[in-house]
Write an enzyme that holds these catalytic residues in place. Sequence first.
Site, PDB file in Angstrom:
ATOM      1  N   TYR A 110       0.593  -1.203   0.060  1.00 43.11           N
ATOM      2  CA  TYR A 110       0.132   0.004   0.141  1.00 43.11           C
ATOM      3  C   TYR A 110       0.415   1.640  -0.152  1.00 43.11           C
ATOM      4  CZ  TYR A 110      -3.711   3.054   1.289  1.00 43.11           C
ATOM      5  OH  TYR A 110      -4.585   4.363   0.903  1.00 43.11           O
ATOM      6  N   PHE A 118      -6.258  22.438 -24.523  1.00 41.50           N
ATOM      7  CA  PHE A 118      -6.852  21.768 -24.527  1.00 41.50           C
ATOM      8  C   PHE A 118      -7.931  21.244 -23.570  1.00 41.50           C
ATOM      9  CE2 PHE A 118      -6.760  16.096 -23.622  1.00 41.50           C
ATOM     10  CZ  PHE A 118      -6.970  16.409 -25.161  1.00 41.50           C
ATOM     11  N   THR A 119      -8.651  20.009 -23.814  1.00 38.51           N
ATOM     12  CA  THR A 119      -9.998  20.023 -23.604  1.00 38.51           C
ATOM     13  C   THR A 119     -10.006  19.397 -22.038  1.00 38.51           C
ATOM     14  OG1 THR A 119      -9.970  17.517 -23.769  1.00 38.51           O
ATOM     15  CG2 THR A 119     -10.775  18.907 -25.744  1.00 38.51           C
ATOM     16  N   ASP A 124       2.883  20.721 -20.673  1.00 39.13           N
ATOM     17  CA  ASP A 124       2.209  19.837 -20.938  1.00 39.13           C
ATOM     18  C   ASP A 124       2.766  18.525 -21.544  1.00 39.13           C
ATOM     19  OD1 ASP A 124       0.836  17.283 -21.494  1.00 39.13           O
ATOM     20  OD2 ASP A 124      -1.106  18.790 -22.032  1.00 39.13           O
ATOM     21  N   LYS A 177       0.423   8.019 -23.477  1.00 37.39           N
ATOM     22  CA  LYS A 177       0.539   8.549 -24.240  1.00 37.39           C
ATOM     23  C   LYS A 177       2.716   9.196 -24.761  1.00 37.39           C
ATOM     24  CE  LYS A 177      -2.849  11.570 -24.610  1.00 37.39           C
ATOM     25  NZ  LYS A 177      -4.417  10.974 -22.823  1.00 37.39           N
ATOM     26  N   ARG A 237     -12.358  16.716 -33.635  1.00 34.58           N
ATOM     27  CA  ARG A 237     -11.605  17.707 -32.789  1.00 34.58           C
ATOM     28  C   ARG A 237     -12.337  19.090 -33.082  1.00 34.58           C
ATOM     29  NH1 ARG A 237      -9.758  15.347 -28.379  1.00 34.58           N
ATOM     30  NH2 ARG A 237     -11.379  15.842 -27.729  1.00 34.58           N
ATOM     31  N   PHE A 254     -18.027  16.026 -25.576  1.00 34.07           N
ATOM     32  CA  PHE A 254     -17.901  15.813 -27.749  1.00 34.07           C
ATOM     33  C   PHE A 254     -17.238  13.619 -26.631  1.00 34.07           C
ATOM     34  CE2 PHE A 254     -13.112  14.409 -25.488  1.00 34.07           C
ATOM     35  CZ  PHE A 254     -12.282  15.725 -24.628  1.00 34.07           C
TER      36      PHE A 254
END
Length: 458
Positions: A73, A125-126, A216, A259, A383, A449
């Site tokens: 844990y 970015f969303t 980012d 990614k 997009r 979206f």
Amino acid sequence: MEKKYMAEPYKIKMVEPIAVTTRAQREEAIRRAGYNTFLLDSEDVYIDLLTDSGTNAMSDNQWAGLMLGDEAYAGSKNFKNLRSAVQDLYGFKYVVPTHQGRGAENILSQILIRPGDYVPGNMYFTTTRAHQELNGATFRDVIIDEAHDSEAEHPFKGNVDLDKFQKLIDEVGPDRIPYISLAITVNMAGGQPVSMANIRAVSELAHSYGIKVIMDATRCAENACFIKHREPGYEDKSIREIIREQFSYADGCTMSGKKDGIVNIGGFLGLNDEDLYQKATSLVVVYEGMPSYGGMSGRDMEALARGLYEAADYNFLAHRLAQVEYLHDKLNRAGIPIVKPAGGHAVFIDARKFYPHIPQDQFPAQTLAAQLYLKSGVRSMERGIVSAGRDKQGNHHYPKLELVRLTIPRRVYTYAHLDVVAEAVIDLYKERDQVKGMRMVYEPPVLRFFTARFEPIE
Ligand code: PM9
């Protein structure tokens, strides 16, 4: 002349069968999905170019790492491996693991934003903007104008326009700007990179006013490869050197490991300031888990630690960019309107130019994504206006870019799959005049979206 393509720098050890469907099955599937490709069942999809997020093929080395998961844990050794990978590759002192990128965005936005603040960024970015707004900030786009023009050829179309940034500082004052959000690469602009010179200049300007730089980092390895290929002075530097230099100009980063971490789940927040790290750890226990797992299992952290190193390999990156360029080149030569130049993770079709007769509020990109699925079983992602959402007054944002993204997962598809995709898009383009737009019949309040539903206009 067909371009010669770079062969895969890997061989295939395990395969996963994919569904071949009939037109009738696809008509039923897309109707059930409310004409939203996010709502399709994956077993109804032939080639899945919805996203490169979490859809990557892990290496044998990563799978081996899963077996070394320390699922204690607290104090898992896999966390130590992840932390040292981030320290080694990115150079941040402190690492807060999160279940994925938006977990890091949530924590970062909460610790840095006060209601009424402004957050400039190189295109929205969303999920990033959603967390900024949920914490009371207003996002301001400070990307160069070229980024909003699908035709503009610019080697670093993700660059910040320093004049726009300066103007915002003059307008609202530096005290109202906690940080600039700098994406490397810029997803919504077409996976376009930011040059090192621009990163350096942004950092100098921001820091001269006491404004932080938060990167980012989601596709930071792809950005590094573009710098190596396109920026004079970097051709002989290693990807690792370039990645390290990129982050040397930042105060922190949010990362979706799904990614450029080449994993199926995971993310983190990287920071240098001890005080901010303490604040972040007090929130991570509320939203994610202990600061030594942050929503990931031990084995997930091990796979991510190993994936970060693999993504910093030049051969891996050169092949990845070559695959995107291959599809880009095929579509370009066929006269399909696409975002130029090729980006890092996807080819983006300009749906306004593809369907010039469909007004933006009848969702040309959403329509094209649905039509591509109907034609071929290929899944892509809208997009455009649907992704852009609504402003505070409840009106649609009308983004200049109304795009369909053909996103290439890492190490998953071959050039033959990309040929199938290109043929389907080219066939659709020939039939473009016959297609009508859609109306939205269900809309959720945030990040619409993902779950909005549509009907074709008869
Ligand atoms: N990107 C993508 O498909 C997945 C979800 S949104 C449709 O492109 C950037 C630049 C991203 C990103 C996710 C996130 C959030 C942050 N920044 O999905 O929460 O492209 O891991 O990361 C998606 P998570």
